[in-house]
Design a protein around this motif. Sequence first.
Motif: not given
Length: 70
Positions: A9-14, A31-35
Motif C-alpha cells: 500500500p502506498g506505491i500503487e502509482e509507482v 486501488s489500495v495495494g492493487k494495480v
Amino acid sequence: MLLVSIVPPGIEEVAAREVSEVLGLQVSGVSVGKVFFRASTRDVYRANYLLRTSTRVLVVLANTSFSTLR
C-alpha cells in the motif's frame, strides 16, 4: 486476460507507471495495494519476471459482488 499486480500500500502509482513503462501495457485500474491491467499469456510471464514493485502477479478468474453472505 485481466491481471492484478499486488503491491505494498502506498506505491500503487509507482507500480502502475512500471506496468506502463516496463511492460508497455495500459493500466485499467488502481486501488489500495492493487494495480489492474490486461495482458496476453506471454505478458503474464514477462510481468512476473520484470516487475519489481509487485509482490505477486495474479490472473483474475472472476469478478463479482455480493449484497449479503446468505
